[in-house]
Every structure is written in structure tokens, then in C-alpha cells.
Design an enzyme around this catalytic site. Structure first.
Site, PDB file in Angstrom:
ATOM      1  N   ASP A 171       0.864  -1.192   0.000  1.00  0.00           N
ATOM      2  CA  ASP A 171       0.000   0.000   0.000  1.00  0.00           C
ATOM      3  C   ASP A 171       0.898   1.239   0.000  1.00  0.00           C
ATOM      4  O   ASP A 171       1.805   1.359   0.825  1.00  0.00           O
ATOM      5  CB  ASP A 171      -0.887  -0.041   1.251  1.00  0.00           C
ATOM      6  CG  ASP A 171      -1.963   1.032   1.248  1.00  0.00           C
ATOM      7  OD1 ASP A 171      -3.137   0.700   1.471  1.00  0.00           O
ATOM      8  OD2 ASP A 171      -1.625   2.223   1.049  1.00  0.00           O
ATOM      9  N   ASP A 186      -3.736   2.238  -5.269  1.00  0.00           N
ATOM     10  CA  ASP A 186      -2.475   2.247  -4.515  1.00  0.00           C
ATOM     11  C   ASP A 186      -2.256   1.011  -3.653  1.00  0.00           C
ATOM     12  O   ASP A 186      -1.390   1.002  -2.792  1.00  0.00           O
ATOM     13  CB  ASP A 186      -2.379   3.520  -3.659  1.00  0.00           C
ATOM     14  CG  ASP A 186      -2.979   3.362  -2.279  1.00  0.00           C
ATOM     15  OD1 ASP A 186      -4.037   2.724  -2.153  1.00  0.00           O
ATOM     16  OD2 ASP A 186      -2.386   3.887  -1.320  1.00  0.00           O
ATOM     17  N   GLU A 187      -3.013  -0.047  -3.908  1.00  0.00           N
ATOM     18  CA  GLU A 187      -2.991  -1.177  -2.997  1.00  0.00           C
ATOM     19  C   GLU A 187      -3.186  -2.483  -3.757  1.00  0.00           C
ATOM     20  O   GLU A 187      -4.034  -2.556  -4.649  1.00  0.00           O
ATOM     21  CB  GLU A 187      -4.164  -0.953  -2.027  1.00  0.00           C
ATOM     22  CG  GLU A 187      -4.275  -1.888  -0.891  1.00  0.00           C
ATOM     23  CD  GLU A 187      -5.551  -1.603  -0.091  1.00  0.00           C
ATOM     24  OE1 GLU A 187      -6.290  -0.653  -0.407  1.00  0.00           O
ATOM     25  OE2 GLU A 187      -5.808  -2.374   0.839  1.00  0.00           O
TER      26      GLU A 187
HETATM   27  P1  TTP Z   1      -5.289   4.958   1.334  1.00  0.00           P
HETATM   28  O1  TTP Z   1      -4.272   3.917   0.993  1.00  0.00           O
HETATM   29  O2  TTP Z   1      -6.378   4.578   2.259  1.00  0.00           O
HETATM   30  O3  TTP Z   1      -4.582   6.231   1.970  1.00  0.00           O
HETATM   31  P2  TTP Z   1      -3.196   6.899   1.643  1.00  0.00           P
HETATM   32  O4  TTP Z   1      -2.430   6.116   0.621  1.00  0.00           O
HETATM   33  O5  TTP Z   1      -3.429   8.317   1.293  1.00  0.00           O
HETATM   34  O6  TTP Z   1      -2.448   6.894   3.019  1.00  0.00           O
HETATM   35  P3  TTP Z   1      -1.833   5.644   3.810  1.00  0.00           P
HETATM   36  O7  TTP Z   1      -2.057   4.438   2.961  1.00  0.00           O
HETATM   37  O8  TTP Z   1      -0.377   5.947   3.967  1.00  0.00           O
HETATM   38  O9  TTP Z   1      -2.562   5.604   5.102  1.00  0.00           O
HETATM   39  O10 TTP Z   1      -5.956   5.500   0.017  1.00  0.00           O
HETATM   40  C1  TTP Z   1      -5.230   5.674  -1.185  1.00  0.00           C
HETATM   41  C2  TTP Z   1      -5.689   6.898  -1.918  1.00  0.00           C
HETATM   42  O11 TTP Z   1      -7.076   6.821  -2.180  1.00  0.00           O
HETATM   43  C3  TTP Z   1      -5.493   8.185  -1.124  1.00  0.00           C
HETATM   44  O12 TTP Z   1      -4.213   8.750  -1.319  1.00  0.00           O
HETATM   45  C4  TTP Z   1      -6.601   9.065  -1.628  1.00  0.00           C
HETATM   46  C5  TTP Z   1      -7.678   8.111  -2.065  1.00  0.00           C
HETATM   47  N1  TTP Z   1      -8.774   8.111  -1.065  1.00  0.00           N
HETATM   48  C6  TTP Z   1      -9.876   8.921  -1.287  1.00  0.00           C
HETATM   49  O13 TTP Z   1      -9.963   9.602  -2.307  1.00  0.00           O
HETATM   50  N2  TTP Z   1     -10.869   8.957  -0.342  1.00  0.00           N
HETATM   51  C7  TTP Z   1     -10.788   8.232   0.825  1.00  0.00           C
HETATM   52  O14 TTP Z   1     -11.716   8.298   1.668  1.00  0.00           O
HETATM   53  C8  TTP Z   1      -9.655   7.389   1.043  1.00  0.00           C
HETATM   54  C9  TTP Z   1      -9.523   6.567   2.300  1.00  0.00           C
HETATM   55  C10 TTP Z   1      -8.674   7.369   0.075  1.00  0.00           C
HETATM   56 MG    MG Z   2      -2.198   4.073   0.782  1.00  0.00          MG
END
Ligand code: TTP
Ligand code: MG
Length: 436
Positions: A11, A105-106
Site C-alpha cells: 500500500d 495504490d494497494e
Molecule cells: P489509502 O491507501 O487509504 O490512503 P493513503 O495512501 O493516502 O495513506 P496511507 O495508505 O499511507 O494511510 O488511500 C489511497 C488513496 O485513495 C489516497 O491517497 C486518496 C484516495 N482516497 C480517497 O480519495 N478517499 C478516501 O476516503 C480514502 C480513504 C482514500
Molecule cells: Mg495508501
């Protein structure tokens, strides 16, 4: 249950915000919030520097501004996020043929099908993370590895940010014992409330309860599933995506187009392009859709079933043009696209009338990009280009002026200049520089 730690979960860290910091050197090490513009916008994500102040995903933008007024608040640049995502997924595909993306992103990766030497797992994970940072020009990822999807995902979460955590077989039970029930896959807010009502807050609480009690409370499937997960019993496999879900093409125009005839010419060209790619893939589409983004960033998507399945250019363009006839284009179209989806392996299906989906069924979804848009191309964070100063990004705009910082991924922090929004030399740009 797997006996070896062969499930990897990756991730990216603060993904959207990290892309912004990569492309805008002056924001590195600073609080950055993506999304949350407009009166009712919510935060998509925040850099770790902004999280220190309590800014979180899904928080109203107004609240985020209160908590961290000195952060840079930016609209989203989805093409840039997609570009980096593709690089990451391609890298994972080099590790194993079984990659299951969960979002941009995952992803899960099945290491049982990889060429990695199990004896060098930690080394390989470190190499993978370093290579990801190189290929994306500076993004970081957190990685978890374990005997199941559940454990791998919790492990990557525990490793955040910019870390790795490998849970060896036998260590799972201790590793998850203190987790809140909400961290278990399948436990949403409703189940969480029910569990808390009977005094179960953590995995340890679940382990102390009997399986029958959980079944009574949540029903057979959920109760049994949860009682297994509490003991890290999770045999879900990595579901590799084998085929594209849709084939599409879209263009953003240098100036908004108001002429329907002109848009129809573009749709025909797009339909030909999509049809060619469908035929190259050897499938037939049952659904055709269009995407229309207006000058004010309002976006309308429409889709219709073909009434059979097709790979023909004429059929696709006819539906696309018909769908466009339902859209008022007088305000000017900024972006237009055609997509085909819902693929089947043979066009024969259209012979079986009774099996065909109901024809002429139109699905319309409208979304308004609320990410701080203040007029065409001038939202905070947007890419712009100037013949004299080069590439930059919109720092802010209002009262007929737009302030731009001229810097790029490789330039180091750059200077700020203000222009009239009517200045013809300053142009929004969608083009992304290639990654290293
Ligand atoms: P995440 O992987 O949940 O968050 P992140 O990568 O920003 O942070 P981390 O993993 O380090 O905790 O989500 C990935 C992307 O998806 C995030 O950058 C933005 C988008 N996203 C949204 O648009 N709305 C949301 O509610 C969430 C959780 C994520
Ligand atoms: Mg993330």
C-alpha cells in the site's frame, strides 16, 4: 491454512499527497491536503505532515482547514495518480503473475507463484520497495507479508509509513490479538456496533467467546467467518485480474468545444479506436458508454447496453452519438471519451434474443469535481505551462488573477509569479512528464 508466509500486501504511503509532493518540490516535508475544496468537499488524503494536526481522509474540507490552516490544499490530478499506479502494478507483475489490485495504490501479490527465494524474503521486500521508489520518482510503499490476506494487510498497516513487516508462520495469533474488531475484514460499522454491544472490542474478546455465540449474534456465515479470522484462519486466495474490465479512450481539448457536429466527429474517431482495441483483444462488448466533462468540470457519464455484443465501430459510434444527444453541450465540452465494457467471448450471444439484456437501458451518473475548482484549469495544484517560465502549478487564484509556482519534479523549489487569468501565455496542461 498456508504453512508459509506467501501473501504480500503493498500500500502506497499517503498516495495522492505523495504524488503532489513529488511533483511540487516546495511542498516536500510540508502539510499537504488533497481534496476538500468547495463548500462541501471532503479530504481524499493528507500528507503525514498534515496528519500530525489531525487531518484525515473523508474529513470535511472546512474542518481540515481549521485543524491545519497552513497546509497546501490541492485539487486532485487523477491522471498523475493513474500514471504512478500503473508503474507500481507493472512492477508487482514482475514479481508474480498473481497480482490482485484493490485500488490504485494497494494490491495483494501471491509469492507462492513468484521466483523469489523464500530464504531471502526480507531482502527481496526491501529491494522491491527501493525499486518502487526509483521507478515512481520518489513515492514510498509499505509492505506486509504473512500466511493470509488478513495478516498481510494488517502487517502493511503496522509497517506504515515507509516500512515492511513480515509475520512468520506461527506468529499470527500474537500479532493480531490486540486488534480492534473493526480491523477484521468484513467487519463494518454495523457489525462493529453489534459486537461492542455484547462486549467484544478486540480479537482477544472474540477468541474468548464461543463460535455459537458469534453465530447467534451475527448469523451463520458471518459468525463462523469471524470466529475463524480471530484465530487467523483465512484461506482466501489472490485473485489475479486476467482481463481488462473496459476499453476506453478520451481526449481533453485545448479549448472547450460547443459544436455538436464537431463532437460527433470526435466520437466516431474514438469509436474506431475502441473497436480496433476490442478486436485486438478478441472480445465483444455488451455495453457502450460516453464520458463528457464540461468546462466547469461537471462530468456526465452515460452507458447503454448494446442489445447483444459487438466489436463493430459503427455500432459503437451509433450508440455513443445517441448518448451524446441526451447531453446539453452548449456550455462547452472540455473532455470527451468513449468506453466499451461488459465483455463476452463471442458475438453469438446476440442470436439468443431471450438472453439479451434489456435494450436501450441508459445508466446516467453525474459527478461534480468539487476539489477546489475555481474556473477552468485554475484549481489549486493544477499543472500549467508558460513559454518563458516553463512548467508550474497553480498556487491560488481569484479576482481575475492566478498565482503560479514554476517548479517540476526535478527542478527543486521554484519561483512564484502572478498573472491575469486571461493571459494567453499561461496555459493549463494535461501532459505528464514520463517517470524515470
Ligand atoms: P489509502 O491507501 O487509504 O490512503 P493513503 O495512501 O493516502 O495513506 P496511507 O495508505 O499511507 O494511510 O488511500 C489511497 C488513496 O485513495 C489516497 O491517497 C486518496 C484516495 N482516497 C480517497 O480519495 N478517499 C478516501 O476516503 C480514502 C480513504 C482514500
Ligand atoms: Mg495508501
Amino acid at each position: 491454512m498456508r504453512s508459509a508466509a506467501t501473501i504480500l500486501h503493498l500500500d502506497l504511503d499517503a498516495f495522492f499527497a505523495a504524488v503532489e509532493q513529488r511533483d511540487k518540490p516546495s511542498l516536500r516535508g510540508k502539510p499537504v491536503v488533497v481534496g476538500g475544496g468547495g463548500p462541501r468537499g471532503v479530504v481524499a488524503t493528507a500528507s503525514y505532515e498534515a496528519r500530525v494536526f489531525g487531518v484525515r481522509s473523508a474529513m470535511p474540507g472546512t474542518e481540515a482547514r481549521r485543524k491545519c490552516p497552513h497546509a497546501a490544499f490541492l485539487g486532485g490530478r487523477f491522471e498523475a495518480y493513474r500514471q504512478s499506479s500503473q508503474v507500481v502494478m507493472a512492477l508487482l507483475a514482475e514479481v508474480s503473475p498473481a497480482v490482485e489490485p484493490l485500488s490504485l495504490d494497494e494490491a495483494f501479490v501471491d509469492l507462492a507463484l513468484s521466483h523469489w527465494d523464500p530464504a531471502r524474503l526480507a531482502h527481496n521486500v526491501a529491494e522491491l520497495r527501493a525499486e518502487l521508489t526509483r521507478r515512481t520518482g520518489g513515492l514510498t510503499a509499505s509492505v506486509g507479508v504473512g500466511t493470509s490476506k488478513f495478516v498481510a494487510k494488517v502487517a502493511s498497516e503496522a509497517a506504515k509509513p515507509d516500512g515492511a513487516r513480515i509475520i512468520a508462520p506461527g506468529e499470527e495469533l500474537d500479532f493480531i490479538v490486540d486488534l480492534p474488531v473493526r480491523a477484521i475484514p468484513g467487519v463494518g460499522p454495523v457489525t462493529e456496533t453489534r459486537l461492542q454491544a455484547i462486549g467484544m472490542h478486540t480479537v482477544a474478546d472474540l477468541r474468548r467467546s464461543s463460535r455459537d455465540e458469534l453465530v447467534r449474534e451475527l448469523g451463520k456465515a458471518s459468525g463462523e467467518g469471524l470466529s475463524g479470522l480471530a484465530f487467523a484462519r483465512d484461506d482466501r486466495s489472490v485473485q489475479a485480474e486476467r482481463e481488462a474490465k473496459s476499453i476506453s479512450t478520451e481526449d481533453t481539448f485545448p479549448t472547450d468545444i460547443k459544436e455538436r457536429a464537431e463532437l460527433e466527429v470526435i466520437l466516431r474517431r474514438d469509436a474506431a479506436h475502441v473497436a480496433k482495441r476490442i478486436r485486438a483483444t478478441g472480445v465483444f462488448a455488451r455495453t457502450v458508454g460516453i464520458k463528457v466533462r464540461m468546462g466547469d468540470f461537471t462530468t456526465v457519464s452515460k452507458a447503454r447496453s448494446v442489445g447483444g455484443a459487438t466489436d463493430r465501430e459503427e455500432a459503437i459510434s451509433a450508440i455513443a452519438i445517441d448518448l451524446l444527444s441526451e447531453v446539453d453541450v452548449r456550455a462547452g465540452v472540455r473532455l470527451l471519451g468513449v468506453a466499451a465494457s461488459n465483455f463476452v467471448q463471442s458475438a453469438q450471444e446476440q442470436l439468443f434474443e431471450d438472453e439479451a439484456p434489456p435494450p436501450a437501458e441508459t445508466l446516467t451518473t453525474s459527478e461534480v469535481d468539487t476539489s477546489g475548482v475555481r474556473g477552468r484549469g485554475w484549481f489549486p495544484g493544477a499543472d500549467v505551462e508558460h513559454p518563458e517560465f516553463g512548467r508550474g502549478w497553480v498556487w491560488g487564484s481569484g479576482l481575475g488573477r492566478v498565482t503560479v509556482r514554476f517548479e517540476t519534479r526535478d527542478s527543486g523549489p521554484g519561483p512564484v509569479r502572478t498573472f491575469s487569468t486571461e493571459d494567453p501565455a499561461l496555459q493549463p496542461t494535461q501532459e505528464l512528464p514520463a517517470l524515470p
